[in-house]
Design an enzyme around this catalytic site. Structure first.
Site, PDB file in Angstrom:
ATOM      1  N   ARG A   1      -4.634  -6.708   0.583  1.00 24.78           N
ATOM      2  CA  ARG A   1      -4.486  -5.244   0.665  1.00 24.78           C
ATOM      3  C   ARG A   1      -3.057  -4.723   0.464  1.00 24.78           C
ATOM      4  NH1 ARG A   1      -7.916  -2.260   5.322  1.00 24.78           N
ATOM      5  NH2 ARG A   1      -6.476  -3.360   6.700  1.00 24.78           N
ATOM      6  N   ASP A   2      -2.119  -5.609   0.143  1.00 25.77           N
ATOM      7  CA  ASP A   2      -0.749  -5.103  -0.064  1.00 25.77           C
ATOM      8  C   ASP A   2      -0.032  -5.890  -1.156  1.00 25.77           C
ATOM      9  OD1 ASP A   2       1.071  -3.108   0.486  1.00 25.77           O
ATOM     10  OD2 ASP A   2       1.972  -4.123   2.207  1.00 25.77           O
ATOM     11  N   ILE A   3      -0.748  -6.139  -2.263  1.00 26.48           N
ATOM     12  CA  ILE A   3      -0.131  -6.823  -3.403  1.00 26.48           C
ATOM     13  C   ILE A   3       0.728  -5.802  -4.153  1.00 26.48           C
ATOM     14  CG2 ILE A   3      -0.601  -7.925  -5.638  1.00 26.48           C
ATOM     15  CD1 ILE A   3      -3.079  -9.217  -4.331  1.00 26.48           C
TER      16      ILE A   3
ATOM     17  N   ASN B   1       6.191  -7.702  -2.296  1.00 24.40           N
ATOM     18  CA  ASN B   1       5.551  -8.801  -1.567  1.00 24.40           C
ATOM     19  C   ASN B   1       5.288 -10.023  -2.434  1.00 24.40           C
ATOM     20  OD1 ASN B   1       5.537  -7.479   0.871  1.00 24.40           O
ATOM     21  ND2 ASN B   1       3.484  -6.634   0.628  1.00 24.40           N
TER      22      ASN B   1
ATOM     23  N   THR C   1      -0.239   1.079   0.208  1.00 24.93           N
ATOM     24  CA  THR C   1       1.019   1.426  -0.454  1.00 24.93           C
ATOM     25  C   THR C   1       0.665   2.304  -1.653  1.00 24.93           C
ATOM     26  OG1 THR C   1       2.079  -0.646   0.205  1.00 24.93           O
ATOM     27  CG2 THR C   1       3.061   0.539  -1.645  1.00 24.93           C
TER      28      THR C   1
END
Length: 282
Positions: free
Chosen positions: A133-135, A139, A175
């Site tokens: 959920r935060d690629i 990161n 994001t």
């Protein structure tokens, strides 16, 4: 028994230590540990924060070379409070965001290698019912030879486990510019690995073109989210993509609706392998 302070831990166990970054949830240091060598130390501001505990649980259970290994967890006193800490492997490479800021642009060959690695990563965590959920470029670490590593499971979801986001919340953790519409709209039943496939498509597109298709030209977060829900990223011609099959795959990955994206990372990889027949590398 008196809890060890962070300063004492540093002086006893580390040769050198320096702050790397400080965010809303945690502060991150880098240092050379007497046993583990070059390491990253994360200190979480909230001792029993459920997201921190989930991030640690995922990190410990995932045995993937693309995810830093967790060496040790525990509690220390930091700035007068009991604080959760994690010592993990320091990955050698550079944050993808920094590389993009320095002018990195992928050739077709670079993009294919990046996408293959990313899809293999998603395929592996799919098997564990995990959605990252935060690629995003912040990161991802990329080594000099193009190997990539994924960091920060801080907002990861485990499908089937208790949700940490209130169902009535208007927005889920995300994001802007990288998260899929179903994710930021908190449509929980629709969130699965296709949300990660969306994000990976956006990052790959940005590495080719130098711009995020939803952030470019936007004045604020609301505009970014509106564009994510409405615009189709401009088709871009990349040398060697003779029949535009690679860009077509990225467009499908960035589909507005999960039902129009590849169902799984494995399916995305099959489509990529089929598209490869049309590529001409320089």
């Amino acid at each position: 028994m008196h809890m060890k302070s962070f300063q004492n831990m540093c002086s006893e166990e580390f040769e050198k230590i320096a702050i790397l970054k400080r965010g809303g949830q945690k502060v991150v240091f880098v240092g050379i540990h007497n046993t583990y060598g070059e390491s990253v130390i994360k200190l979480y501001f909230q001792f029993n924060d459920p997201r921190a505990l989930r991030e640690i649980e995922i990190g410990k259970n995932l045995n993937l070379h693309m995810v830093p290994q967790i060496y040790e967890t525990g509690t220390v006193e930091y700035e007068g409070t009991e604080t959760l800490y994690v010592i993990e492997e320091k990955v050698n490479g550079t944050e993808l965001r920094q590389l993009l800021n320095e002018g990195l642009r992928f050739s077709l060959e670079d993009a294919v290698y990046f996408l293959e690695q990313g899809l293999n990563f998603i395929a592996r965590i799919e098997k564990e019912n995990i959605v990252h959920r935060d690629i995003k470029p912040e990161n991802i670490i990329r080594s000099k030879d193009g190997e990539i590593y994924f960091l920060d499971f801080g907002i990861a979801r485990i499908i089937g486990a208790d949700s940490l986001t209130k169902t009535e919340a208007l927005m889920g953790p995300h994001t802007p510019g990288y998260s899929a519409p179903e994710q930021f709209n908190n449509l929980k039943k629709e969130i699965d690995s296709r949300a990660d496939i969306f994000s990976l498509g956006v990052v790959t597109y940005e590495c080719i073109t130098g711009m995020n298709p939803f952030r470019a030209g936007s004045d604020n977060v609301i505009e970014v989210l509106q564009k994510t829900e409405t615009i189709t990223p401009v088709q871009y011609s990349i040398e060697g993509d003779t029949q535009s099959q690679f860009m077509a795959l990225l467009s499908t990955m960035m589909g507005k609706y999960p039902s129009r994206r590849p169902k799984t990372a494995e399916q995305s990889l099959r489509w990529l392998n089929a598209a490869k027949q049309t590529f001409v590398y320089k």
